[in-house]
Motif scaffolding. Structure first.
Motif, PDB file in Angstrom:
ATOM      1  N   ARG A   5       0.540  -1.451   0.416  1.00  0.00           N
ATOM      2  CA  ARG A   5      -0.283  -0.349  -0.117  1.00  0.00           C
ATOM      3  C   ARG A   5       0.945   1.400  -0.031  1.00  0.00           C
ATOM      4  O   ARG A   5       1.473   1.234   1.044  1.00  0.00           O
ATOM      5  N   VAL A   6       0.738   2.530  -0.846  1.00  0.00           N
ATOM      6  CA  VAL A   6       1.924   2.651  -1.229  1.00  0.00           C
ATOM      7  C   VAL A   6       1.208   4.181  -0.713  1.00  0.00           C
ATOM      8  O   VAL A   6      -0.073   4.520  -2.058  1.00  0.00           O
ATOM      9  N   GLY A   7       0.991   5.614  -0.101  1.00  0.00           N
ATOM     10  CA  GLY A   7       0.485   6.203   0.273  1.00  0.00           C
ATOM     11  C   GLY A   7       0.767   7.684  -0.296  1.00  0.00           C
ATOM     12  O   GLY A   7       2.619   8.020  -0.413  1.00  0.00           O
ATOM     13  N   LEU A   8       0.600   8.335  -1.583  1.00  0.00           N
ATOM     14  CA  LEU A   8       0.582   9.150  -2.579  1.00  0.00           C
ATOM     15  C   LEU A   8       0.432  10.341  -1.688  1.00  0.00           C
ATOM     16  O   LEU A   8      -0.991  10.923  -1.804  1.00  0.00           O
ATOM     17  N   LEU A   9       1.307  11.243  -1.613  1.00  0.00           N
ATOM     18  CA  LEU A   9       0.980  12.331  -0.922  1.00  0.00           C
ATOM     19  C   LEU A   9       1.299  13.657  -1.475  1.00  0.00           C
ATOM     20  O   LEU A   9       2.139  13.708  -2.140  1.00  0.00           O
ATOM     21  N   PHE A  10       0.663  14.545  -2.063  1.00  0.00           N
ATOM     22  CA  PHE A  10      -0.073  15.750  -2.781  1.00  0.00           C
ATOM     23  C   PHE A  10      -0.520  16.279  -2.647  1.00  0.00           C
ATOM     24  O   PHE A  10      -1.927  16.453  -1.685  1.00  0.00           O
ATOM     25  N   GLY A  11       0.002  18.049  -3.391  1.00  0.00           N
ATOM     26  CA  GLY A  11      -0.777  19.321  -3.331  1.00  0.00           C
ATOM     27  C   GLY A  11      -0.238  20.533  -1.816  1.00  0.00           C
ATOM     28  O   GLY A  11       1.238  20.930  -2.644  1.00  0.00           O
ATOM     29  N   GLY A  12      -0.274  20.696  -1.030  1.00  0.00           N
ATOM     30  CA  GLY A  12       0.122  21.003  -0.216  1.00  0.00           C
ATOM     31  C   GLY A  12       0.227  22.465  -0.210  1.00  0.00           C
ATOM     32  O   GLY A  12      -0.511  22.940  -1.117  1.00  0.00           O
ATOM     33  N   CYS A  13       0.531  22.897   1.023  1.00  0.00           N
ATOM     34  CA  CYS A  13       0.500  24.133   1.547  1.00  0.00           C
ATOM     35  C   CYS A  13       2.405  25.305   0.741  1.00  0.00           C
ATOM     36  O   CYS A  13       2.579  25.741   2.043  1.00  0.00           O
ATOM     37  N   SER A  14       1.833  25.566   0.179  1.00  0.00           N
ATOM     38  CA  SER A  14       3.152  26.194  -0.691  1.00  0.00           C
ATOM     39  C   SER A  14       2.499  26.728  -2.221  1.00  0.00           C
ATOM     40  O   SER A  14       1.232  25.941  -2.687  1.00  0.00           O
ATOM     41  N   GLY A  15       3.368  27.576  -2.558  1.00  0.00           N
ATOM     42  CA  GLY A  15       2.883  27.984  -3.541  1.00  0.00           C
ATOM     43  C   GLY A  15       3.305  27.326  -5.402  1.00  0.00           C
ATOM     44  O   GLY A  15       3.363  27.722  -5.747  1.00  0.00           O
ATOM     45  N   GLU A  16       3.467  26.034  -4.933  1.00  0.00           N
ATOM     46  CA  GLU A  16       3.622  25.243  -5.884  1.00  0.00           C
ATOM     47  C   GLU A  16       2.875  23.840  -6.524  1.00  0.00           C
ATOM     48  O   GLU A  16       2.901  22.276  -6.083  1.00  0.00           O
ATOM     49  N   HIS A  17       2.061  23.947  -5.680  1.00  0.00           N
ATOM     50  CA  HIS A  17       0.575  23.309  -5.294  1.00  0.00           C
ATOM     51  C   HIS A  17      -0.209  22.577  -5.919  1.00  0.00           C
ATOM     52  O   HIS A  17       0.639  21.114  -7.129  1.00  0.00           O
ATOM     53  N   GLU A  18      -0.325  23.733  -7.322  1.00  0.00           N
ATOM     54  CA  GLU A  18      -0.503  23.044  -8.581  1.00  0.00           C
ATOM     55  C   GLU A  18       0.830  22.229  -9.461  1.00  0.00           C
ATOM     56  O   GLU A  18       0.996  21.529 -10.460  1.00  0.00           O
ATOM     57  N   VAL A  19       2.332  22.737  -9.205  1.00  0.00           N
ATOM     58  CA  VAL A  19       3.110  21.911  -9.450  1.00  0.00           C
ATOM     59  C   VAL A  19       2.923  20.149  -9.166  1.00  0.00           C
ATOM     60  O   VAL A  19       3.667  19.605  -9.938  1.00  0.00           O
ATOM     61  N   SER A  20       2.620  20.534  -7.564  1.00  0.00           N
ATOM     62  CA  SER A  20       2.409  19.262  -6.928  1.00  0.00           C
ATOM     63  C   SER A  20       1.194  18.103  -7.781  1.00  0.00           C
ATOM     64  O   SER A  20       1.798  16.716  -8.034  1.00  0.00           O
ATOM     65  N   ILE A  21       0.350  18.871  -8.229  1.00  0.00           N
ATOM     66  CA  ILE A  21      -0.605  17.802  -8.296  1.00  0.00           C
ATOM     67  C   ILE A  21      -0.255  17.057 -10.195  1.00  0.00           C
ATOM     68  O   ILE A  21      -0.451  16.160 -10.111  1.00  0.00           O
ATOM     69  N   ALA A  22       0.812  17.968 -10.332  1.00  0.00           N
ATOM     70  CA  ALA A  22       1.066  17.819 -11.678  1.00  0.00           C
ATOM     71  C   ALA A  22       2.437  16.231 -12.082  1.00  0.00           C
ATOM     72  O   ALA A  22       1.476  15.043 -12.556  1.00  0.00           O
ATOM     73  N   SER A  23       2.591  16.793 -10.250  1.00  0.00           N
ATOM     74  CA  SER A  23       4.236  15.597 -10.678  1.00  0.00           C
ATOM     75  C   SER A  23       2.645  14.134 -10.006  1.00  0.00           C
ATOM     76  O   SER A  23       3.301  13.109 -11.341  1.00  0.00           O
ATOM     77  N   ALA A  24       2.077  14.120  -9.302  1.00  0.00           N
ATOM     78  CA  ALA A  24       1.319  13.124  -8.588  1.00  0.00           C
ATOM     79  C   ALA A  24       0.689  12.521  -9.625  1.00  0.00           C
ATOM     80  O   ALA A  24       0.770  11.534  -9.774  1.00  0.00           O
TER      81      ALA A  24
END
Length: 351
Positions: A5-24
């Motif tokens: 079971r892999v927990g993919l943790l993404f989004g977050g409280c930063s200005g790079e929120h949308e970049v994180s979504i793209a990576s995820a």
């Protein structure tokens, strides 16, 4: 055999929120298609911009659409930092949180407290990789050559009328123009300015101080910007070297994230000995901060003198299929899905 079971943790409280979504989204695709789909059971966990953790339908919705969840969504109204019950089933975490509160040691400390393995560097290396001043001190201790720089505090910038001019005088005398003014603790070129005059310097210092209480000012150099990807724990290995080319004045936020503004040349057209020097220095930089799992190391190659200078290390680089880090490994013979698999295995091995 039971899936992990892999927990993919993404989004977050930063200005790079949308970049994180793209990576995820790219990583989720790699984890759910063969052969990884037969190895892993994916649990997406999405952190909203204000800190609410979401699993299940809402997290899956963000992965599928690529659109951040609105903080005003009634369905998302849970208490900040209240964890969904499903995360108790996670056996290994894959954090894809770029920028502050994601790759600066904060979330890494939380995951460490959970006593569950996670992909990437730990608290110390993550914090040093985000803090440009701490990073440069570690590089200097390791004997890695760097551009000349000065550390500046917000107190010096937002000081009385006598101190601030003296600060600007010191920067002009020590570094000259052009130079770069940067917040010490922000990613993706946010708050960075290239300055050529006293007026620009004063404005840049004031702007950077609004982002962080610690600043760094670096001397400008005429150089090619080359990058190398690192993979591993105690015995890391380096990818081929790539180069970023662009037409703008420097590699700022707009250039970095606007399609067509920058080009990646992989492998970089470099003399063999220069490429090998970059690879060696990248591994040394990774070890200097006690990195784990992955990192991208950026260097300057000054053709006029043949010198290679270490610029910075990114412990959680962009991870879309078109990002530099996975592309460097693809050109080194490691496909995206296998790269993701190896990162999960490195997390388990390092736990």
């Amino acid at each position: 055999m039971a899936k992990l079971r892999v927990g993919l943790l993404f989004g977050g409280c930063s200005g790079e929120h949308e970049v994180s979504i793209a990576s995820a989204r790219a990583i989720a695709s790699a984890l759910t298609t063969p052969p990884n789909g037969d190895r892993y059971d994916l649990l997406p966990v999405y952190i909203q911009k204000e800190g609410c953790w979401q699993a299940g339908r809402l997290a899956q919705q963000v992965l599928e659409t690529g659109v951040a969840l609105s903080d005003s969504d009634p369905a998302a109204a849970i208490h900040r930092w209240q964890f969904p019950s499903a995360i108790a089933e996670v056996e290994v975490w894959f954090p894809v949180l770029h920028g502050p509160n994601g790759e600066d040691g904060t979330v890494q400390g939380l995951l460490r407290l959970m006593q569950v393995p996670f992909v990437g560097s730990g608290v110390l290396a993550s914090a040093m990789g985000m803090d440009k001043l701490a990073m440069k001190m570690a590089f200097a201790h390791a004997g890695l050559p760097q551009v000349q720089y000065l550390a500046v505090s917000r107190g010096e910038v937002w000081s009385n009328p006598c101190v601030f001019p003296q600060l600007c005088d010191r920067i002009e005398t020590t570094l000259g123009y052009p130079c770069f003014v940067k917040p010490a603790n922000l990613g993706s070129s946010v708050g960075i300015s290239k300055v050529r005059t006293r007026g620009q310097l004063e404005a840049a210092l004031d702007a950077a101080a609004s982002y962080d209480r610690r600043l760094i000012v670096e001397a400008g150099v005429v150089a090619r910007e080359v990058e190398c990807a690192i993979l591993g724990n105690d015995t890391p290995r380096a990818s081929v070297v790539g180069e970023i080319t662009y037409q703008s004045d420097f590699y700022d936020y707009e250039t970095k994230y606007t399609l067509g503004r920058a080009d990646l040349v992989i492998p970089a057209k470099l003399p063999t000995e220069i490429a090998e020097t970059v690879q060696t220095m990248a591994i040394q930089a990774f070890k200097a901060i006690d990195g784990a799992g992955l990192a991208r190391v950026d260097c300057f190659y000054i053709e006029a003198s043949g010198a290679v200078l270490i610029n910075e290390i990114n412990t959680l680089p962009g991870f879309t299929a078109t990002s530099m880090y996975p592309q460097l490994w693809q050109h080194s013979g490691l496909e995206f899905s296998e790269l993701v698999h190896q990162l999960v295995q490195l997390a388990l091995a390092g736990s």
